[in-house]
Design a protein around this motif. Structure first.
Motif, PDB file in Angstrom:
ATOM      1  N   GLN A 329       0.828  -1.205   0.000  1.00  0.00           N
ATOM      2  CA  GLN A 329       0.000   0.000   0.000  1.00  0.00           C
ATOM      3  C   GLN A 329       0.864   1.258   0.000  1.00  0.00           C
ATOM      4  O   GLN A 329       0.532   2.251  -0.648  1.00  0.00           O
ATOM      5  CB  GLN A 329      -0.946   0.010   1.201  1.00  0.00           C
ATOM      6  CG  GLN A 329      -1.955   1.153   1.141  1.00  0.00           C
ATOM      7  CD  GLN A 329      -2.921   1.133   2.293  1.00  0.00           C
ATOM      8  OE1 GLN A 329      -2.600   0.639   3.379  1.00  0.00           O
ATOM      9  NE2 GLN A 329      -4.121   1.657   2.088  1.00  0.00           N
ATOM     10  N   THR A 330       1.978   1.201   0.706  1.00  0.00           N
ATOM     11  CA  THR A 330       2.909   2.332   0.699  1.00  0.00           C
ATOM     12  C   THR A 330       3.447   2.576  -0.721  1.00  0.00           C
ATOM     13  O   THR A 330       3.561   3.729  -1.167  1.00  0.00           O
ATOM     14  CB  THR A 330       4.075   2.069   1.660  1.00  0.00           C
ATOM     15  OG1 THR A 330       3.554   1.850   2.982  1.00  0.00           O
ATOM     16  CG2 THR A 330       5.040   3.241   1.681  1.00  0.00           C
ATOM     17  N   LEU A 331       3.746   1.502  -1.427  1.00  0.00           N
ATOM     18  CA  LEU A 331       4.231   1.645  -2.805  1.00  0.00           C
ATOM     19  C   LEU A 331       3.164   2.220  -3.724  1.00  0.00           C
ATOM     20  O   LEU A 331       3.469   3.011  -4.630  1.00  0.00           O
ATOM     21  CB  LEU A 331       4.702   0.283  -3.330  1.00  0.00           C
ATOM     22  CG  LEU A 331       5.947  -0.297  -2.650  1.00  0.00           C
ATOM     23  CD1 LEU A 331       6.242  -1.704  -3.174  1.00  0.00           C
ATOM     24  CD2 LEU A 331       7.156   0.615  -2.873  1.00  0.00           C
ATOM     25  N   VAL A 332       1.896   1.858  -3.499  1.00  0.00           N
ATOM     26  CA  VAL A 332       0.806   2.462  -4.290  1.00  0.00           C
ATOM     27  C   VAL A 332       0.784   3.967  -4.057  1.00  0.00           C
ATOM     28  O   VAL A 332       0.555   4.757  -4.984  1.00  0.00           O
ATOM     29  CB  VAL A 332      -0.559   1.845  -3.908  1.00  0.00           C
ATOM     30  CG1 VAL A 332      -1.705   2.598  -4.582  1.00  0.00           C
ATOM     31  CG2 VAL A 332      -0.615   0.377  -4.298  1.00  0.00           C
ATOM     32  N   GLY A 333       1.051   4.364  -2.822  1.00  0.00           N
ATOM     33  CA  GLY A 333       1.031   5.787  -2.491  1.00  0.00           C
ATOM     34  C   GLY A 333       2.083   6.607  -3.201  1.00  0.00           C
ATOM     35  O   GLY A 333       1.941   7.834  -3.310  1.00  0.00           O
ATOM     36  N   ILE A 334       3.148   5.959  -3.705  1.00  0.00           N
ATOM     37  CA  ILE A 334       4.183   6.713  -4.432  1.00  0.00           C
ATOM     38  C   ILE A 334       4.239   6.314  -5.910  1.00  0.00           C
ATOM     39  O   ILE A 334       5.181   6.672  -6.607  1.00  0.00           O
ATOM     40  CB  ILE A 334       5.567   6.504  -3.779  1.00  0.00           C
ATOM     41  CG1 ILE A 334       5.961   5.018  -3.766  1.00  0.00           C
ATOM     42  CG2 ILE A 334       5.590   7.074  -2.368  1.00  0.00           C
ATOM     43  CD1 ILE A 334       7.366   4.751  -3.232  1.00  0.00           C
ATOM     44  N   ALA A 335       3.234   5.563  -6.386  1.00  0.00           N
ATOM     45  CA  ALA A 335       3.214   5.126  -7.787  1.00  0.00           C
ATOM     46  C   ALA A 335       3.200   6.335  -8.720  1.00  0.00           C
ATOM     47  O   ALA A 335       2.374   7.238  -8.548  1.00  0.00           O
ATOM     48  CB  ALA A 335       2.001   4.248  -8.053  1.00  0.00           C
ATOM     49  N   PRO A 336       4.085   6.372  -9.744  1.00  0.00           N
ATOM     50  CA  PRO A 336       4.186   7.557 -10.592  1.00  0.00           C
ATOM     51  C   PRO A 336       3.128   7.648 -11.697  1.00  0.00           C
ATOM     52  O   PRO A 336       2.836   8.738 -12.178  1.00  0.00           O
ATOM     53  CB  PRO A 336       5.587   7.430 -11.207  1.00  0.00           C
ATOM     54  CG  PRO A 336       5.844   5.950 -11.232  1.00  0.00           C
ATOM     55  CD  PRO A 336       5.160   5.395 -10.019  1.00  0.00           C
ATOM     56  N   THR A 337       2.568   6.511 -12.102  1.00  0.00           N
ATOM     57  CA  THR A 337       1.630   6.505 -13.232  1.00  0.00           C
ATOM     58  C   THR A 337       0.415   5.641 -12.903  1.00  0.00           C
ATOM     59  O   THR A 337       0.477   4.764 -12.028  1.00  0.00           O
ATOM     60  CB  THR A 337       2.298   5.948 -14.505  1.00  0.00           C
ATOM     61  OG1 THR A 337       2.604   4.553 -14.299  1.00  0.00           O
ATOM     62  CG2 THR A 337       3.569   6.720 -14.842  1.00  0.00           C
ATOM     63  N   PRO A 338      -0.705   5.839 -13.627  1.00  0.00           N
ATOM     64  CA  PRO A 338      -1.882   4.980 -13.417  1.00  0.00           C
ATOM     65  C   PRO A 338      -1.591   3.507 -13.674  1.00  0.00           C
ATOM     66  O   PRO A 338      -2.115   2.638 -12.969  1.00  0.00           O
ATOM     67  CB  PRO A 338      -2.902   5.525 -14.424  1.00  0.00           C
ATOM     68  CG  PRO A 338      -2.476   6.921 -14.692  1.00  0.00           C
ATOM     69  CD  PRO A 338      -0.990   6.926 -14.584  1.00  0.00           C
ATOM     70  N   THR A 339      -0.753   3.213 -14.663  1.00  0.00           N
ATOM     71  CA  THR A 339      -0.428   1.819 -14.967  1.00  0.00           C
ATOM     72  C   THR A 339       0.319   1.168 -13.815  1.00  0.00           C
ATOM     73  O   THR A 339       0.015   0.041 -13.397  1.00  0.00           O
ATOM     74  CB  THR A 339       0.412   1.731 -16.247  1.00  0.00           C
ATOM     75  OG1 THR A 339      -0.316   2.315 -17.326  1.00  0.00           O
ATOM     76  CG2 THR A 339       0.739   0.289 -16.588  1.00  0.00           C
TER      77      THR A 339
END
Length: 434
Positions: A329-339
């Motif tokens: 979930q932490t990684l989703v919070g810093i995801a750079p793009t929708p993909t």
């Protein structure tokens, strides 16, 4: 040095045979049968069929309601947080009493009434939307009403699964319930995103209302004589007895604490995903539906994986699943793009359901049947009933710092909680051994 043992060969001298012809197919059939073994029970088949239709409609309603709130308020995260809090507040206030009701009365009747009430609320809100009269306070009122219904429906439904199949099949039936729930999460949001884009939120809400009769019909078609009910129902089912039963069991208390933290701060996707889609990635309703569906695909995979479970999971499995969920979930919070976010959400969905199922099985399979309704009400209370508190906090944070802040908070809190209860469990084991 060559072996002096004669070489074993098959009938044609083609080397060692590793199994009978078609062994792979037979193993695959056995695995398939193992995954779906609860569906051999007629009452559970009916229940699952009705739920698939109804839950798909419910998830369509979630997307439509969230999009409606954002449309009415100019993309206000605080307003969405208030609506989410109102929908879950009754779980916080009423669920313990509802668990006592589930232990005392016919769960099938309770579920029938709850589904009819949900259908009525959905129709009324849909009419307001379709006639152009809907206001934010209407949405808040109906969210609160649906929350009251859910407060009674959820513990009754969770305890009813054990009546449908009995204790030996409970882990499989619970996992299959999660599987059809998450199948609906794949179909519902994706379809709702397209339908909202084409027809508007009102028609989606009306379609949701039409889905509830499927569950009602399935419930009424069941054979009561085939239910695995307790030999007697308590004439009185005090809430405090359920709390005492839980408090006396450290193996139930620690996973319940972890469920409370993860449920309150980690499982806030109903609030964070629409904001992530609309305010960070500037996506439309269809793209928001696909992000939600990505989360559900991973959730469905985890639900199917846990159908193979046959016993009570170890507590270390529960804490490990919570820690992995927090990291993802932490990684989703810093995801750079929708993909990137969609891929990570798929993995997060897997971890979320794997954790929820492990915790559910750990608690439910360790609980005496006479207290199961009240203990599962406590489970619902700490898992979903704390959502209003989390929604208000996450709504405030996203309003101040953006949608990513809510995801980062949930991920970090889940990871720290997993570490804390894991340490408490190890310390308790050492203390007991001294």
């Amino acid at each position: 040095m060559a072996s002096t043992e004669p070489r074993r060969t098959g009938p044609r001298g083609g080397g060692e045979r590793t199994g009978p012809p078609g062994g792979g197919r037979a193993a695959a059939k056995r695995a398939f049968a193992s995954v779906f073994r609860s569906l051999t029970v007629r009452n559970f088949r009916l229940f699952a069929t009705g739920q698939v239709v109804s839950v798909a409609g419910t998830w369509m309603m979630v997307v439509a309601q969230d999009w409606l709130v954002l449309s009415l308020t100019g993309d206000s995260g605080a307003a969405l947080g208030v609506v989410t809090a109102l929908q879950f507040a009754p779980l916080l206030l009423l669920t313990l009493y509802a668990g006592a009701v589930a232990d005392r009365y016919d769960k099938r009747l309770l579920l029938t009434v709850a589904n009819l009430a949900s259908a009525t609320l959905a129709v009324l809100l849909a009419v307001l939307v379709l006639t152009g009269r809907v206001r934010l306070w209407h949405v808040c009122l109906f969210a609160l009403g649906l929350g009251v219904v859910n407060a009674f429906e959820v513990p009754a439904r969770m305890a009813f699964v054990s009546e449908l199949v009995g204790a030996p099949l409970l882990p499989n039936a619970s996992a299959l319930s999660a599987a059809y729930f998450n199948s609906a999460r794949v179909v519902g949001p994706a379809a709702a995103g397209l339908l909202v884009q084409c027809f508007g939120t009102g028609w989606v809400m009306l379609l949701n209302a039409a889905s509830y009769p499927a569950t009602v019909l399935a419930l009424r078609m069941m054979r009561p004589g085939e239910l695995h009910r307790a030999e007697r129902r308590p004439e009185r089912a005090p809430v405090r007895d359920g709390i005492s039963h839980l408090a006396a069991r450290r193996d139930l208390v620690l996973p319940m604490v972890l469920v409370g933290v993860v449920g309150m701060l980690g499982f806030t996707f109903q609030l964070t995903l629409p904001l992530l889609a609309k305010t960070v990635f500037h996506a439309d309703a269809a793209a928001f539906g696909l992000l939600t569906a990505s989360l559900a695909v991973g959730s469905l995979a985890a639900a199917l994986a846990t159908t193979l479970r046959r016993g009570r999971p170890a507590f270390t499995l529960v804490t490990s699943a919570a820690a992995v969920f927090g990291i993802l979930q932490t990684l989703v919070g810093i995801a750079p793009t929708p993909t990137t976010a969609a891929v990570l959400l798929c993995c997060t969905g897997f971890a979320s359901v794997f954790f929820a199922q492990a915790a559910n099985h750990r608690i439910q399979l360790g609980t005496d049947a006479l207290y199961r309704g009240r203990v599962m009400a406590l489970y619902t209370l700490v898992f979903q009933g704390t959502t209003p508190l989390g929604a208000l906090l996450v709504g405030f944070l996203t309003g101040r710092f953006g949608a990513r802040a809510g995801l980062l908070l949930g991920g970090t809190a889940s990871l720290l909680a997993a570490a804390a209860v894991g340490w408490a469990d190890r310390r308790g084991v050492r203390t007991a051994g001294t």
